[in-house]
Structures are given as C-alpha cells and as structure tokens.
Scaffold this motif. Structure first.
Motif, PDB file in Angstrom:
ATOM      1  N   LEU A 173       0.830  -1.201   0.000  1.00  0.00           N
ATOM      2  CA  LEU A 173       0.000   0.000   0.000  1.00  0.00           C
ATOM      3  C   LEU A 173       0.866   1.252   0.000  1.00  0.00           C
ATOM      4  O   LEU A 173       1.932   1.288   0.622  1.00  0.00           O
ATOM      5  CB  LEU A 173      -0.900   0.032   1.247  1.00  0.00           C
ATOM      6  CG  LEU A 173      -2.057  -0.968   1.324  1.00  0.00           C
ATOM      7  CD1 LEU A 173      -2.657  -0.964   2.715  1.00  0.00           C
ATOM      8  CD2 LEU A 173      -3.122  -0.647   0.279  1.00  0.00           C
ATOM      9  N   ASN A 174       0.395   2.292  -0.688  1.00  0.00           N
ATOM     10  CA  ASN A 174       1.034   3.605  -0.650  1.00  0.00           C
ATOM     11  C   ASN A 174       0.298   4.464   0.369  1.00  0.00           C
ATOM     12  O   ASN A 174      -0.923   4.636   0.270  1.00  0.00           O
ATOM     13  CB  ASN A 174       0.968   4.282  -2.019  1.00  0.00           C
ATOM     14  CG  ASN A 174       1.774   3.537  -3.069  1.00  0.00           C
ATOM     15  OD1 ASN A 174       2.750   2.862  -2.754  1.00  0.00           O
ATOM     16  ND2 ASN A 174       1.378   3.660  -4.321  1.00  0.00           N
ATOM     17  N   VAL A 175       1.033   4.990   1.345  1.00  0.00           N
ATOM     18  CA  VAL A 175       0.435   5.804   2.404  1.00  0.00           C
ATOM     19  C   VAL A 175       1.271   7.071   2.588  1.00  0.00           C
ATOM     20  O   VAL A 175       2.506   7.017   2.546  1.00  0.00           O
ATOM     21  CB  VAL A 175       0.354   5.029   3.741  1.00  0.00           C
ATOM     22  CG1 VAL A 175      -0.343   5.863   4.811  1.00  0.00           C
ATOM     23  CG2 VAL A 175      -0.366   3.693   3.555  1.00  0.00           C
ATOM     24  N   VAL A 176       0.590   8.185   2.804  1.00  0.00           N
ATOM     25  CA  VAL A 176       1.279   9.475   2.943  1.00  0.00           C
ATOM     26  C   VAL A 176       2.278   9.444   4.111  1.00  0.00           C
ATOM     27  O   VAL A 176       1.937   9.057   5.226  1.00  0.00           O
ATOM     28  CB  VAL A 176       0.257  10.613   3.156  1.00  0.00           C
ATOM     29  CG1 VAL A 176       0.970  11.929   3.468  1.00  0.00           C
ATOM     30  CG2 VAL A 176      -0.609  10.769   1.906  1.00  0.00           C
ATOM     31  N   GLY A 177       3.500   9.865   3.809  1.00  0.00           N
ATOM     32  CA  GLY A 177       4.557   9.794   4.823  1.00  0.00           C
ATOM     33  C   GLY A 177       5.169  11.125   5.187  1.00  0.00           C
ATOM     34  O   GLY A 177       6.228  11.168   5.830  1.00  0.00           O
ATOM     35  N   ASP A 178       4.522  12.238   4.794  1.00  0.00           N
ATOM     36  CA  ASP A 178       5.078  13.549   5.160  1.00  0.00           C
ATOM     37  C   ASP A 178       4.076  14.419   5.916  1.00  0.00           C
ATOM     38  O   ASP A 178       4.240  15.636   6.007  1.00  0.00           O
ATOM     39  CB  ASP A 178       5.601  14.281   3.921  1.00  0.00           C
ATOM     40  CG  ASP A 178       4.525  14.538   2.870  1.00  0.00           C
ATOM     41  OD1 ASP A 178       3.376  14.074   3.065  1.00  0.00           O
ATOM     42  OD2 ASP A 178       4.832  15.207   1.859  1.00  0.00           O
ATOM     43  N   GLN A 179       3.041  13.794   6.461  1.00  0.00           N
ATOM     44  CA  GLN A 179       2.113  14.484   7.362  1.00  0.00           C
ATOM     45  C   GLN A 179       2.289  13.876   8.753  1.00  0.00           C
ATOM     46  O   GLN A 179       2.153  12.670   8.930  1.00  0.00           O
ATOM     47  CB  GLN A 179       0.662  14.321   6.898  1.00  0.00           C
ATOM     48  CG  GLN A 179       0.352  14.968   5.559  1.00  0.00           C
ATOM     49  CD  GLN A 179      -1.059  14.661   5.066  1.00  0.00           C
ATOM     50  OE1 GLN A 179      -1.925  14.245   5.819  1.00  0.00           O
ATOM     51  NE2 GLN A 179      -1.290  14.869   3.777  1.00  0.00           N
ATOM     52  N   PHE A 180       2.601  14.751   9.726  1.00  0.00           N
ATOM     53  CA  PHE A 180       2.886  14.280  11.078  1.00  0.00           C
ATOM     54  C   PHE A 180       1.766  14.668  12.041  1.00  0.00           C
ATOM     55  O   PHE A 180       1.188  15.749  11.945  1.00  0.00           O
ATOM     56  CB  PHE A 180       4.205  14.891  11.584  1.00  0.00           C
ATOM     57  CG  PHE A 180       5.419  14.382  10.879  1.00  0.00           C
ATOM     58  CD1 PHE A 180       6.197  13.371  11.438  1.00  0.00           C
ATOM     59  CD2 PHE A 180       5.798  14.899   9.644  1.00  0.00           C
ATOM     60  CE1 PHE A 180       7.320  12.898  10.781  1.00  0.00           C
ATOM     61  CE2 PHE A 180       6.922  14.432   8.986  1.00  0.00           C
ATOM     62  CZ  PHE A 180       7.686  13.421   9.557  1.00  0.00           C
ATOM     63  N   LYS A 231       3.340  -4.498   2.844  1.00  0.00           N
ATOM     64  CA  LYS A 231       4.428  -3.533   2.680  1.00  0.00           C
ATOM     65  C   LYS A 231       3.840  -2.132   2.532  1.00  0.00           C
ATOM     66  O   LYS A 231       2.911  -1.923   1.746  1.00  0.00           O
ATOM     67  CB  LYS A 231       5.265  -3.881   1.444  1.00  0.00           C
ATOM     68  CG  LYS A 231       6.441  -2.939   1.236  1.00  0.00           C
ATOM     69  CD  LYS A 231       7.171  -3.234  -0.068  1.00  0.00           C
ATOM     70  CE  LYS A 231       8.315  -2.245  -0.283  1.00  0.00           C
ATOM     71  NZ  LYS A 231       8.960  -2.433  -1.603  1.00  0.00           N
ATOM     72  N   VAL A 232       4.357  -1.176   3.301  1.00  0.00           N
ATOM     73  CA  VAL A 232       3.873   0.206   3.244  1.00  0.00           C
ATOM     74  C   VAL A 232       4.924   1.088   2.572  1.00  0.00           C
ATOM     75  O   VAL A 232       6.067   1.166   3.027  1.00  0.00           O
ATOM     76  CB  VAL A 232       3.563   0.753   4.661  1.00  0.00           C
ATOM     77  CG1 VAL A 232       3.168   2.233   4.581  1.00  0.00           C
ATOM     78  CG2 VAL A 232       2.461  -0.062   5.316  1.00  0.00           C
ATOM     79  N   ASN A 233       4.531   1.730   1.493  1.00  0.00           N
ATOM     80  CA  ASN A 233       5.406   2.673   0.801  1.00  0.00           C
ATOM     81  C   ASN A 233       5.011   4.089   1.200  1.00  0.00           C
ATOM     82  O   ASN A 233       3.862   4.498   0.983  1.00  0.00           O
ATOM     83  CB  ASN A 233       5.277   2.522  -0.715  1.00  0.00           C
ATOM     84  CG  ASN A 233       5.606   1.122  -1.188  1.00  0.00           C
ATOM     85  OD1 ASN A 233       6.627   0.562  -0.818  1.00  0.00           O
ATOM     86  ND2 ASN A 233       4.732   0.549  -2.011  1.00  0.00           N
ATOM     87  N   ALA A 234       5.942   4.821   1.789  1.00  0.00           N
ATOM     88  CA  ALA A 234       5.657   6.203   2.176  1.00  0.00           C
ATOM     89  C   ALA A 234       5.719   7.103   0.945  1.00  0.00           C
ATOM     90  O   ALA A 234       6.719   7.131   0.225  1.00  0.00           O
ATOM     91  CB  ALA A 234       6.668   6.674   3.216  1.00  0.00           C
ATOM     92  N   ILE A 235       4.631   7.825   0.685  1.00  0.00           N
ATOM     93  CA  ILE A 235       4.576   8.733  -0.464  1.00  0.00           C
ATOM     94  C   ILE A 235       4.359  10.168   0.040  1.00  0.00           C
ATOM     95  O   ILE A 235       4.052  10.388   1.217  1.00  0.00           O
ATOM     96  CB  ILE A 235       3.453   8.337  -1.446  1.00  0.00           C
ATOM     97  CG1 ILE A 235       2.079   8.420  -0.767  1.00  0.00           C
ATOM     98  CG2 ILE A 235       3.716   6.946  -2.013  1.00  0.00           C
ATOM     99  CD1 ILE A 235       0.901   8.247  -1.720  1.00  0.00           C
ATOM    100  N   THR A 236       4.496  11.128  -0.870  1.00  0.00           N
ATOM    101  CA  THR A 236       4.325  12.528  -0.485  1.00  0.00           C
ATOM    102  C   THR A 236       2.859  12.943  -0.577  1.00  0.00           C
ATOM    103  O   THR A 236       2.057  12.282  -1.247  1.00  0.00           O
ATOM    104  CB  THR A 236       5.138  13.452  -1.402  1.00  0.00           C
ATOM    105  OG1 THR A 236       4.618  13.367  -2.738  1.00  0.00           O
ATOM    106  CG2 THR A 236       6.611  13.071  -1.401  1.00  0.00           C
ATOM    107  N   THR A 237       2.547  14.036   0.081  1.00  0.00           N
ATOM    108  CA  THR A 237       1.190  14.599   0.011  1.00  0.00           C
ATOM    109  C   THR A 237       0.818  14.896  -1.436  1.00  0.00           C
ATOM    110  O   THR A 237      -0.321  14.671  -1.855  1.00  0.00           O
ATOM    111  CB  THR A 237       1.113  15.887   0.853  1.00  0.00           C
ATOM    112  OG1 THR A 237       1.370  15.559   2.224  1.00  0.00           O
ATOM    113  CG2 THR A 237      -0.247  16.542   0.738  1.00  0.00           C
ATOM    114  N   GLU A 238       1.796  15.387  -2.178  1.00  0.00           N
ATOM    115  CA  GLU A 238       1.552  15.746  -3.575  1.00  0.00           C
ATOM    116  C   GLU A 238       1.213  14.520  -4.434  1.00  0.00           C
ATOM    117  O   GLU A 238       0.508  14.628  -5.436  1.00  0.00           O
ATOM    118  CB  GLU A 238       2.785  16.456  -4.145  1.00  0.00           C
ATOM    119  CG  GLU A 238       3.006  17.866  -3.597  1.00  0.00           C
ATOM    120  CD  GLU A 238       3.480  17.869  -2.147  1.00  0.00           C
ATOM    121  OE1 GLU A 238       3.191  18.849  -1.423  1.00  0.00           O
ATOM    122  OE2 GLU A 238       4.136  16.888  -1.725  1.00  0.00           O
TER     123      GLU A 238
END
Length: 284
Positions: A173-180, A231-238
């Motif tokens: 899965l792709n999940v947002v990784g730049d929002q805290f 597996k989690v892929n960290a993606i950007t908000t954009e």
C-alpha cells in the motif's frame, strides 16, 4: 451529574456516554435522529427540558473533503449548531465542552502547536471549527475547548479499520509519509473528558495520545500489531491529492493537560494495541 452528549452515534460521543455511565453519571447521548443541532428551536426546547449540568459537544460535520463543496451543511453543523448549544447552555447554567481539531492550525513548521498558538485554518472544515471555538468563547464566560486529531474508536469508520480492510486484498500500500500528527483513541479521550467536565479547570486543551508519527508509520504499526504482511510505501502529500488541503504538521503540545493536573493519554502505540484487542472482542 446529568450530562448531554451530542454526536452519540459517532466514535467519540459513543465512548463518552459509555465512560460516563460506568462512573454512575446520568448520561444522555443524542444523535441527529434525536436532535438536529442545526435547528435552533429544537435545540433550545430539548436542552431546556432536559436541564443538563453539562454538555459535551462531540457532534460535527467532519467530512473534510466534502466540506469544500458542501459549505452550507458544514457551517450549519459546526458553527450554527455550536452557537445554539452554547447559547442554551448559558441559559440553563450547564458546563460546556467543545470538541475541536488540529485543522484550526495552518499545519506548517515542525514544532507542536501550543494551546495559545495562532489559529489559521487552510481548509473550510478547519475554518468552521475555528468559528465554533470563537462562538463558544464569545457566548460563555467559562468553557472547555479540547482539540484532537486523527481520531479512532470502536463505533464508526477510521484509518485503522480502512487499513485492516485493505490488508485483506493488498500486499502493498502507498500511504502518505510527510504528514505528522498524533492518533487519538476515543476510549482514552473519553476518560479525560469525563474527568475534566467534573472540574472547573476551564480553558483550551490539546488531547491526543502521546507520541507523533506519520500516516505511513501509523499504517506500518497497525500491520505489525495485527500480524499482517503488508508492505507500506511512504509517499508525499503531492502524490496523493485530495480535495481539501491537509496540514503537514498536526502535532499538538499537551503541556496544558499536565499543568492543570490531568493525566496525559497513553502512547499511540499502546492505544492501538488496546483498540485492536477491542476490535477482536467486537467480532466474538
């Protein structure tokens, strides 16, 4: 103590009523079917007849993306509804807790937002919640405003349930990784709110579980604790565009809780573990 809880059919309202009942308090939970908070006359008649000692206002329009297009519905619930409830609370002399959100902040920078930090919402949902805060402070002399973030509870949909559902059909899965931010478990929050409403320690508070993470880190921990091979892929908000702008920094400082003698909530990892156990019990 007689307490009216709005939003009873939602995640937080459900747990607040349950927690208060376990402490022997006279809890009255209402959903939209029992009380439409956007109808001023209905609100005044219901509350004046009930005469609660306190109102814990959990009901809200929380569909962040839809709010950008359904502005009237969002405003009616979050601003008008809050205004009506605060007004009648003043008339009957009821304490008032307004549940607010991290979305009242701009969501930039890396430092956790303090209770006194400047409000500057970037989306319409956040705007309405900030206007709700303003209404409460203008109408009432004494009030509690409790800001929360990334909510999950047993009664309703949330990020954890979505991840668990997706894990049944996805190995990656792709999940947002730049929002805290900080997840907030309604079971833990309900304990705090029931404790708080029985005091006179009024003011603005931030209440989420301890520790910070990104959505991607949250997802990884969900799969780790539930023994899911995803597996989690960290993606950007954009890379994951949404109708409404999401704050990249939803971190909230909880120092005020400690200063006022309230217990800070457990770590978000502990809260997640407890919640997953609770989900298992619900299935049995």
């Amino acid at each position: 103590m007689k307490i009216l809880v709005t939003g009873y059919t939602g995640q937080l309202g459900y747990d607040v009523v349950k927690e208060g009942s376990q402490h022997g308090l006279d809890m009255h939970g209402v959903g939209r079917e029992q009380l439409d908070i956007t109808k001023e006359q209905d609100v005044y008649e219901y509350v004046k007849e009930l005469k609660p000692d306190a109102i814990i206002h959990c009901a809200a329009y929380t569909a962040v993306d839809k709010a950008e297009d359904n502005k009237e519905s969002c405003w009616n619930a979050n601003v008008n509804g809050t205004t009506y409830l605060a007004g009648v609370a003043k008339e009957v002399g009821a304490k008032f807790i307004y549940i607010s959100t991290d979305y009242v902040f701009q969501g930039t920078g890396e430092i956790p937002f303090k209770e006194s930090s400047e409000i500057s919402p970037v989306g319409y949902y956040g705007l309405t919640k900030s206007q709700g805060e303003k209404a409460v402070q203008e109408i009432l002399e004494d009030w509690f405003i409790v800001r929360i973030s990334w909510v999950f509870g047993i009664n309703g949909n949330n990020f954890i349930k979505t991840m668990l559902r997706l894990s049944e059909t996805h190995s990656e899965l792709n999940v947002v990784g730049d929002q805290f931010g900080s997840p907030t478990y309604t079971f833990d929050l309900a304990k705090l709110l029931i404790n708080m409403v029985q005091t006179e320690k009024y003011g603005i508070y931030h209440a989420s579980n301890e520790g910070f993470c990104t959505w991607a880190e949250f997802a990884k921990e969900i799969f780790k604790q539930s023994y899911k091979q995803v597996k989690v892929n960290a993606i950007t908000t954009e890379e994951y565009p949404t109708r409404a702008v999401r704050p990249k920094n939803s971190c909230l400082s909880k120092d005020k809780l400690q200063e006022q003698g309230f217990n800070r909530l457990p770590s978000w990892q502990d809260a997640l573990g407890h919640y997953l156990e609770q989900l298992k019990e619900e299935v049995k």
